[in-house]
Design a protein around this motif. Structure first.
Motif, short mmCIF file in Angstrom:
data_model
loop_
_atom_site.label_atom_id
_atom_site.label_comp_id
_atom_site.label_asym_id
_atom_site.label_seq_id
_atom_site.Cartn_x
_atom_site.Cartn_y
_atom_site.Cartn_z
N LEU A 271 5.87 7.65 -2.43
CA LEU A 271 4.95 6.60 -1.99
C LEU A 271 4.54 5.72 -3.17
O LEU A 271 4.22 6.22 -4.24
N TYR B 25 1.89 3.98 -4.91
CA TYR B 25 0.43 4.09 -4.88
C TYR B 25 -0.27 2.74 -5.05
O TYR B 25 -1.47 2.64 -4.84
N ASN C 125 -1.18 2.87 1.23
CA ASN C 125 -1.28 4.20 0.63
C ASN C 125 -2.60 4.42 -0.11
O ASN C 125 -2.78 5.44 -0.78
N TYR D 247 -4.46 7.80 0.14
CA TYR D 247 -3.96 8.90 -0.67
C TYR D 247 -4.46 8.80 -2.12
O TYR D 247 -4.79 9.80 -2.73
N GLN E 292 0.15 10.72 8.33
CA GLN E 292 0.97 10.47 7.14
C GLN E 292 2.20 9.69 7.54
O GLN E 292 2.79 9.95 8.58
#
Length: 131
Positions: A41, A43, A48, A51, A130
């Protein structure tokens, strides 16, 4: 989950490749059954952000091994030490494989999560949310 920047360096690409290879070689069955999932992923991507907040990610790549249960993420560990071993792929492999194995062996009874763990809070991502 492997978190990387949008713009990626050779080290980050190599680390992702090494981890993906390890998963394919040592954990193929767990990937097939869904006991283990692999996500790379970005970031920095807005989608995202949850997360980044939940894991408390800094400015750099991160590998998170999370234990998911029926209610979502029940615990997690960031493997920060692998970034000091980039010239030692066998050490990285052993550290990552060991953490994944411990995670796969966890049961709801053995899961230790703190009350203030952001991944067990209602706002935390669940297995259903997710990507």
């Amino acid at each position: 989950q492997y978190f990387h920047r949008t713009l990626r360096c050779m080290t980050c690409l190599t680390m992702e490749e090494r981890i993906a290879t390890l998963l394919d070689e040592a954990f193929a069955e767990s990937l097939e059954t869904g006991a283990l999932c692999w996500q790379a992923l970005d970031y920095e991507a807005a989608e995202n952000a949850i997360y980044v907040t939940a894991h408390g990610l800094g400015d750099g790549p991160a590998l998170i091994v999370a234990h998911c249960g029926e209610s979502g993420i029940e615990g997690w560990h960031e493997l920060e030490e692998i970034w000091m071993q980039t010239d030692h792929p066998e050490v990285i492999r052993a550290q990552v494989a060991g953490q994944i194995s411990r995670c796969l062996l966890r049961t709801p009874e053995s899961a230790e999560t703190a009350d203030d763990d952001p991944l067990t809070s209602p706002a935390a991502p669940t297995t259903e949310s997710q990507p």
